[in-house]
Scaffold this motif. Structure first.
Motif, short mmCIF file in Angstrom:
data_model
loop_
_atom_site.label_atom_id
_atom_site.label_comp_id
_atom_site.label_asym_id
_atom_site.label_seq_id
_atom_site.Cartn_x
_atom_site.Cartn_y
_atom_site.Cartn_z
N VAL A 1 0.77 -1.27 0.01
CA VAL A 1 0.02 0.16 -0.10
C VAL A 1 0.88 1.11 -0.22
N ASN A 2 1.71 1.04 0.86
CA ASN A 2 2.82 2.27 1.02
C ASN A 2 3.56 2.73 -0.41
N ASP A 3 4.05 1.88 -1.09
CA ASP A 3 4.53 1.88 -2.19
C ASP A 3 3.61 2.10 -3.36
N ALA A 4 2.48 1.85 -3.40
CA ALA A 4 1.42 2.32 -4.33
C ALA A 4 1.22 3.93 -4.24
N ILE A 5 1.04 4.34 -2.71
CA ILE A 5 1.07 5.91 -2.45
C ILE A 5 2.26 6.45 -3.04
N LEU A 6 3.40 5.61 -2.62
CA LEU A 6 4.63 6.23 -2.92
C LEU A 6 4.47 6.61 -4.47
N ALA A 7 4.09 5.92 -5.42
CA ALA A 7 4.18 5.90 -6.89
C ALA A 7 3.26 7.09 -7.04
N PRO B 1 4.14 7.99 3.15
CA PRO B 1 4.83 6.96 2.82
C PRO B 1 6.54 7.04 3.07
N SER B 2 6.93 8.20 2.55
CA SER B 2 8.44 8.33 2.96
C SER B 2 8.95 8.04 4.23
N LEU C 1 -0.14 15.56 -6.44
CA LEU C 1 -1.17 14.87 -7.25
C LEU C 1 -2.19 14.62 -6.05
N LEU C 2 -1.72 13.61 -5.16
CA LEU C 2 -2.30 13.16 -4.12
C LEU C 2 -3.14 13.98 -3.31
N ALA C 3 -2.20 15.13 -3.06
CA ALA C 3 -2.83 15.93 -1.91
C ALA C 3 -4.02 16.73 -2.79
N LEU C 4 -3.75 17.09 -3.97
CA LEU C 4 -4.87 17.79 -4.78
C LEU C 4 -6.25 16.93 -4.88
#
Lengths: 275, 543
Positions: free
Chosen positions: A112-118, A149-150, A123-126
């Protein structure tokens, strides 16, 4: 052995301390006094250059830039502190759980973490802000999720490496439980990289918040933040440079101060460096 | 060349660290070192860590670390003053006239470049030779250092070789250039006893054949006795004694040399014979241990067996030495005895209970009764904890102790290990020997019945080794715990153990009382090990 606070202090601690201390004074002062009302519009004097009446000039609506920067400091710093605190606490917890339990829990968390990191963080925040609406709380939440994630990665990596150390095995041999060993031996030794990451995170968050304001989804006007001040100053860059210089310098000095203080803090927390 | 001009002459060499404005003046790192090394001679510089011996060697090659510089004295190679050479001229001397073998073979070869290329590099730089000739010489030299398949070796990478093989390759790469002087800085410290002997024999043989003088830097007097003709003893940067090896070692004049010679492990007579009816405390039956296979793309490869069907028994109060070369599985076995490493087959029983089947409360008791002392005192202590906390933590799980009693126990054990008043220190503020004392204190403070000591002194200097071993013995005599002492050093075994078990490639090849095994080793491997252990006796025999 133990130097007094000042004689043993390193230059980075002193400079960082002064910068961050100054920032806090400005933030606190902003609660009780600003030269002008930061959101009072004075259409008679728009874009006034720095002078004795407006130290840092006024913006296109005649609002005092210094007053706005002081109030903006409060909002920007609250957001940055909120994001750093949330991301570090949650990230450490999640990363530690992944590194501690390993096996399938680790695999699920890290996938999940790596998916978010990708996703690009911005963009995610937006996307999150688009869903949650544009206010201070949702900005903190969105940026926390983007930066989480980082931290998780760093903490998990550190935990995995520290738990193989011999002193961890030694703790096991004297009969300590796994949780005790984790909390007393593994986590404290895994934290220094997180401290460093957290201070640079502070800088990134101030910048990201500016970027969000720049894109028009930041803290809504008329409330000032350094970010939306910068963004509003863009059309006047050539003929009213004070509009962008003031928040820009504020951001730069804050980042410098926090980074220096973070380095000093890391050194101070490391018993190996006090000799 | 006449006898009047030696190959290498150091006179009054002085090395100092750059003075930091805040730290004030410090004593020089090396002072007044003078020595003569004749052609084809082997001279050893002996000293403990911090004595400046490595610094002296590096100064000869002008390879001192930044922040450290030569501030006086002269270095002459066949009468030529090296200190006056330009950096370019010095580069020609390095490798060409003087070769150097470093301590750590794991890092002195570049892991990303094939051996052949690394060997050829020196020849290409120093001698202008055709490629075919370079290749021929490389092959010949590899054959000379007894590399099994030289052709294949040229194309191979360093990680495909063991430490001993790499050190031979290193030696080959240095000797290819036919230097007149070889500087070997602790060339075998990182190797086990057998490879140590092989590499050194080879080095001395090559030196003799090519008439190369050798400057051997070491802390091991046994090696000096065996291989060096002359010896220079350094203590804290000062030359304390120099002369012919035999004379210095058999009749040392300076007190420090006497202490060094005296610290060679030897059998102590005071050890009480074990009661014949002592009950068996720990027993290992048919123990096999596997390492997980290499992780593949989807699943791990087949497991690799590192310990094959080991049987052993330790009686209460007994010291059993487990001896073996690196990779023999001895440390793995030690950890399995504490349940830290799962075993594939067989069983470990403590006090009659299989440790794999202990109930929680039995396990808790076992964790108090069986302790471990690690090899590396730098990584076995949590750097954030203070010494007092570290030791007190071992009492956390001992029932029936209140805070005051715990504090007393900690203070008492600190006194006993000679570290009274150190409770508030952090590990990094202590020397290696002091840290190992802390590790030992942590292991015995809970009054365990069994201590597993995994190479507890092999990371320490000679004189410190002796002190720590003596301390360990004294504590053992006082508290009477049984001990599994894992080591590769037979001299240590002779000093401390009652019984010995020799492990080779995960199998027990010999076991018995120390007296019996040392007097008449049965297995070829044990015989080779005994023969490879350098001892001062060698000097006496040779004389």
């Amino acid at each position: 052995m133990k130097p007094s606070m000042l004689s043993g202090a390193k230059p980075n601690a002193v400079i960082g301390g002064l910068l961050v201390g100054g920032l806090l004074v400005v933030v606190l002062l902003g609660y009780v006094w600003t030269p002008y009302d930061p959101i009072a519009i004075d259409l008679a004097h728009p874009l006034a250059p720095p002078s004795w009446t407006h130290w840092f000039g006024s913006d296109e609506f005649g609002r005092d830039v210094l007053s706005r920067a002081m109030l903006g400091a409060r909002i920007s710093v609250t957001i940055a502190l909120g994001v750093v605190a949330a991301a570090v606490i949650a990230g450490t917890l999640i990363g530690a759980i992944a590194g501690f339990l390993r096996g399938w829990v680790d695999r699920v968390i890290m996938s999940v973490n790596d998916a978010i990191l990708a996703f690009p963080g911005m963009l995610l925040a937006l996307a999150l802000i688009a869903v949650l609406g544009s206010n201070r709380g949702s900005i903190i939440l969105a940026l926390s999720v983007a930066y989480l994630p980082s931290i998780v990665r760093v903490v998990r990596g550190a935990v995995l490496s520290i738990r193989e150390r011999e002193y961890v095995e030694a703790s096991k041999v004297v009969g300590d439980g796994a949780l005790y060993t984790m909390v007393r031996h593994v986590l404290p030794n895994a934290l220094p990289p997180v401290v460093v990451l957290a201070t640079s995170l502070f800088g990134w968050v101030v910048l990201s918040e500016s970027a969000l304001s720049f894109l028009g989804v930041g803290v809504p006007p008329p409330a000032p933040t350094w970010g939306n001040m910068l963004s509003a100053a863009r059309p006047y860059m050539e003929n009213a440079s004070w509009l962008s210089v003031t928040p820009g310098v504020c951001i730069a000095l804050t980042l410098l101060g926090v980074n220096l203080l973070g380095d000093a803090l890391r050194d101070r927390l490391d018993p190996r460096r006090d000799a | 060349m006449t006898a009047a001009t030696p190959l290498l002459r150091l006179s009054n060499l002085r090395i100092e660290a750059d003075v930091h404005p805040r730290s004030g003046p410090r004593p020089p790192l090396l002072e007044g070192l003078s020595l003569d090394l004749a052609e084809g001679q082997v001279l050893a510089i002996v000293g403990e860590s911090g004595s400046g011996k490595t610094m002296a060697a590096r100064a000869v090659l002008d390879l001192l670390a930044p922040g450290v510089r030569r501030t006086g004295g002269s270095i002459q190679l066949s009468g030529r003053e090296l200190t006056a050479l330009s950096p370019d001229q010095m580069r020609a001397v390095r490798g060409g006239d003087i070769g150097m073998v470093f301590q750590e073979p794991m890092v002195s070869l570049n892991p990303a470049i094939p051996i052949g290329k690394q060997l050829a590099e020196g020849l290409r730089l120093h001698r202008k030779l055709p490629e075919a000739e370079i290749r021929r010489q490389c092959l010949e030299m590899l054959r000379r250092v007894q590399i099994a398949d030289p052709e294949k070796c040229l194309a191979a990478y360093p990680h495909e070789f063991s430490g001993g093989m790499r050190q031979r390759i290193m030696l080959a790469s240095v000797m290819l250039l036919k230097p007149r002087l070889l500087i070997a800085d602790e060339p075998t410290t990182a190797l086990d006893t057998l490879s140590q002997r092989e590499v050194l024999e080879l080095m001395v043989e090559l030196a003799r054949d090519y008439r190369v003088a050798v400057l051997l830097i070491t802390h091991d007097l046994g090696l000096v006795a065996k291989y060096a003709e002359k010896v220079v003893v350094l203590e804290k940067g000062k030359l304390v004694e120099a002369g012919d090896t035999r004379q210095v070692l058999t009749a040392p004049e300076h007190p420090y040399t006497q202490r060094l010679v005296g610290s060679l492990p030897r059998r102590s007579d005071g050890r009480q014979a074990l009661a014949p009816d002592a009950p068996v405390l720990l027993s290992v039956k048919g123990c096999c241990i596997d390492y997980a296979g290499k992780p593949g793309l989807l699943w791990a490869g087949p497991p690799k067996r590192v310990v094959h069907g080991v049987d052993l028994a330790v009686r209460a109060g007994e010291i059993l030495a487990v001896v073996g070369a690196s990779g023999s599985g001895k440390s793995t076995l030690g950890r399995a005895m504490l349940g830290l490493k799962p075993i594939a087959e067989g069983a470990v029983t403590f006090d009659g209970v299989d440790i794999a089947r202990m109930r929680p409360e039995q396990m808790r008791a076992f964790r108090r009764d069986a302790q471990l002392v690690f090899q590396d005192p730098f990584s076995s202590l949590d750097p954030r904890w203070r010494v007092g906390q570290i030791i007190a933590a071992a009492l956390r799980n001992v029932p029936g102790l209140d805070a005051r009693q715990r504090r007393e126990r900690v203070e008492r054990i600190l006194e006993e290990v000679g570290l009274g008043g150190f409770a508030d220190r952090h590990p990094h503020q202590m020397s290696g020997g002091q840290r190992q004392r802390v590790a030992i204190a942590r292991a015995v403070v809970s009054r365990p019945r069994l201590v597993i000591a995994d190479e507890p002194v092999s990371a320490l200097d000679m004189t410190i080794q002796l002190q720590v071993l003596d301390l360990f013995q004294a504590l053992q005599a006082q508290y009477g715990f049984a001990c599994v002492f894992i080591t590769h050093d037979l001299a240590v075994v002779e000093q401390i153990a009652d019984t010995v078990l020799v492990l080779s490639q995960g199998r027990v090849v010999e076991t018995g009382t120390v007296e019996a095994v040392f007097a008449a080793p049965q297995h070829a491997y044990t015989q080779a090990l005994l023969a490879a252990t350098p001892a001062l006796a060698a000097v006496a025999l040779a004389g």
